[in-house]
Design a protein around this motif. Structure first.
Motif, PDB file in Angstrom:
ATOM      1  N   GLN A 169      52.531 -78.603 -15.425  1.00  0.00           N
ATOM      2  CA  GLN A 169      53.257 -78.387 -16.671  1.00  0.00           C
ATOM      3  C   GLN A 169      54.610 -79.054 -16.488  1.00  0.00           C
ATOM      4  O   GLN A 169      55.436 -78.590 -15.714  1.00  0.00           O
ATOM      5  CB  GLN A 169      53.437 -76.901 -16.966  1.00  0.00           C
ATOM      6  N   ASN A 170      54.811 -80.155 -17.198  1.00  0.00           N
ATOM      7  CA  ASN A 170      56.046 -80.913 -17.117  1.00  0.00           C
ATOM      8  C   ASN A 170      57.010 -80.365 -18.166  1.00  0.00           C
ATOM      9  O   ASN A 170      56.607 -80.111 -19.297  1.00  0.00           O
ATOM     10  CB  ASN A 170      55.738 -82.394 -17.363  1.00  0.00           C
ATOM     11  N   THR A 171      58.283 -80.215 -17.799  1.00  0.00           N
ATOM     12  CA  THR A 171      59.248 -79.615 -18.716  1.00  0.00           C
ATOM     13  C   THR A 171      59.561 -80.505 -19.917  1.00  0.00           C
ATOM     14  O   THR A 171      60.053 -80.015 -20.918  1.00  0.00           O
ATOM     15  CB  THR A 171      60.555 -79.264 -17.983  1.00  0.00           C
ATOM     16  N   ARG A 172      59.249 -81.800 -19.839  1.00  0.00           N
ATOM     17  CA  ARG A 172      59.488 -82.696 -20.963  1.00  0.00           C
ATOM     18  C   ARG A 172      58.221 -83.111 -21.689  1.00  0.00           C
ATOM     19  O   ARG A 172      58.233 -83.344 -22.887  1.00  0.00           O
ATOM     20  CB  ARG A 172      60.212 -83.962 -20.499  1.00  0.00           C
ATOM     21  N   TRP A 173      57.102 -83.239 -20.981  1.00  0.00           N
ATOM     22  CA  TRP A 173      55.903 -83.836 -21.551  1.00  0.00           C
ATOM     23  C   TRP A 173      54.724 -82.880 -21.667  1.00  0.00           C
ATOM     24  O   TRP A 173      53.641 -83.297 -22.059  1.00  0.00           O
ATOM     25  CB  TRP A 173      55.491 -85.058 -20.729  1.00  0.00           C
TER      26      TRP A 173
ATOM     27  N   ASP B   9      59.460 -91.216 -16.247  1.00  0.00           N
ATOM     28  CA  ASP B   9      60.667 -90.594 -16.758  1.00  0.00           C
ATOM     29  C   ASP B   9      61.459 -90.016 -15.587  1.00  0.00           C
ATOM     30  O   ASP B   9      62.530 -89.469 -15.768  1.00  0.00           O
ATOM     31  CB  ASP B   9      60.259 -89.476 -17.736  1.00  0.00           C
ATOM     32  N   TYR B  10      60.901 -90.124 -14.394  1.00  0.00           N
ATOM     33  CA  TYR B  10      61.504 -89.524 -13.207  1.00  0.00           C
ATOM     34  C   TYR B  10      61.683 -90.609 -12.152  1.00  0.00           C
ATOM     35  O   TYR B  10      60.733 -91.278 -11.783  1.00  0.00           O
ATOM     36  CB  TYR B  10      60.588 -88.439 -12.638  1.00  0.00           C
TER      37      TYR B  10
ATOM     38  N   TRP C 254      64.218 -81.795 -10.698  1.00  0.00           N
ATOM     39  CA  TRP C 254      64.933 -83.034 -10.969  1.00  0.00           C
ATOM     40  C   TRP C 254      66.039 -83.151  -9.914  1.00  0.00           C
ATOM     41  O   TRP C 254      66.450 -82.144  -9.328  1.00  0.00           O
ATOM     42  CB  TRP C 254      65.569 -82.993 -12.356  1.00  0.00           C
TER      43      TRP C 254
ATOM     44  N   SER D 292      67.329 -78.910 -11.914  1.00  0.00           N
ATOM     45  CA  SER D 292      66.512 -78.211 -12.911  1.00  0.00           C
ATOM     46  C   SER D 292      65.036 -78.530 -12.669  1.00  0.00           C
ATOM     47  O   SER D 292      64.691 -79.503 -12.002  1.00  0.00           O
ATOM     48  CB  SER D 292      66.941 -78.597 -14.327  1.00  0.00           C
TER      49      SER D 292
ATOM     50  N   HIS E  26      61.433 -79.904 -12.959  1.00  0.00           N
ATOM     51  CA  HIS E  26      60.760 -81.097 -13.493  1.00  0.00           C
ATOM     52  C   HIS E  26      59.324 -80.754 -13.886  1.00  0.00           C
ATOM     53  O   HIS E  26      58.920 -80.965 -15.010  1.00  0.00           O
ATOM     54  CB  HIS E  26      60.778 -82.215 -12.443  1.00  0.00           C
ATOM     55  N   PHE E  27      58.549 -80.225 -12.916  1.00  0.00           N
ATOM     56  CA  PHE E  27      57.201 -79.763 -13.231  1.00  0.00           C
ATOM     57  C   PHE E  27      56.842 -78.551 -12.405  1.00  0.00           C
ATOM     58  O   PHE E  27      57.435 -78.279 -11.375  1.00  0.00           O
ATOM     59  CB  PHE E  27      56.141 -80.867 -13.113  1.00  0.00           C
TER      60      PHE E  27
END
Length: 119
Positions: A45-49, A90-91, A108, A112, A114-115
């Motif tokens: 589970q990616n925090t952005r995608w 993105d990373y 990250w 924070s 990342h996943f």
């Protein structure tokens, strides 16, 4: 007397629940390699995608597939961090990997999340 008993029972239950909060534990290089990379395929589970599948190949390449995207890059582990960079990632950089309860979190570089991966 019953009120005191119920009050004490409520306090004990509350303290018991609080003591079950798990502190993050940073993984070592060896733990990162054994748990996350080196031939592993992870549904994260990616925090952005959102939902992203990461496939870590033993040759140092990583492939990412998610919501209408697919990309690849390189991975390495150093100083207790998982480093990834690639063409469309993105990373880019290195992030701490830690265990919190039953889940593994990759951070990250700013600290924070990342996943998240649940083995």
């Amino acid at each position: 007397m019953k009120r005191i008993f119920y009050f004490c029972a409520t306090v004990l239950i509350s303290l018991s629940a609080q003591s079950q909060v798990t502190e993050p534990v940073k993984l070592t290089n060896e733990e990162i390699i054994a748990t996350l990379v080196n031939g592993k395929s992870l549904k994260t589970q990616n925090t952005r995608w959102g939902s992203v599948t990461l496939q870590f190949k033993e040759n140092g390449f990583v492939y990412a597939n998610g919501n209408n995207f697919s990309t690849s890059g390189k991975w390495r582990v150093e100083d207790g961090k998982l480093c990834m960079d690639g063409r469309k990632f993105d990373y880019e950089g290195c992030g701490v990997v830690r265990k919190v309860g039953d889940e593994i979190q990759h951070l990250w570089p700013n600290g924070s999340v990342h996943f998240v991966y649940q083995p």
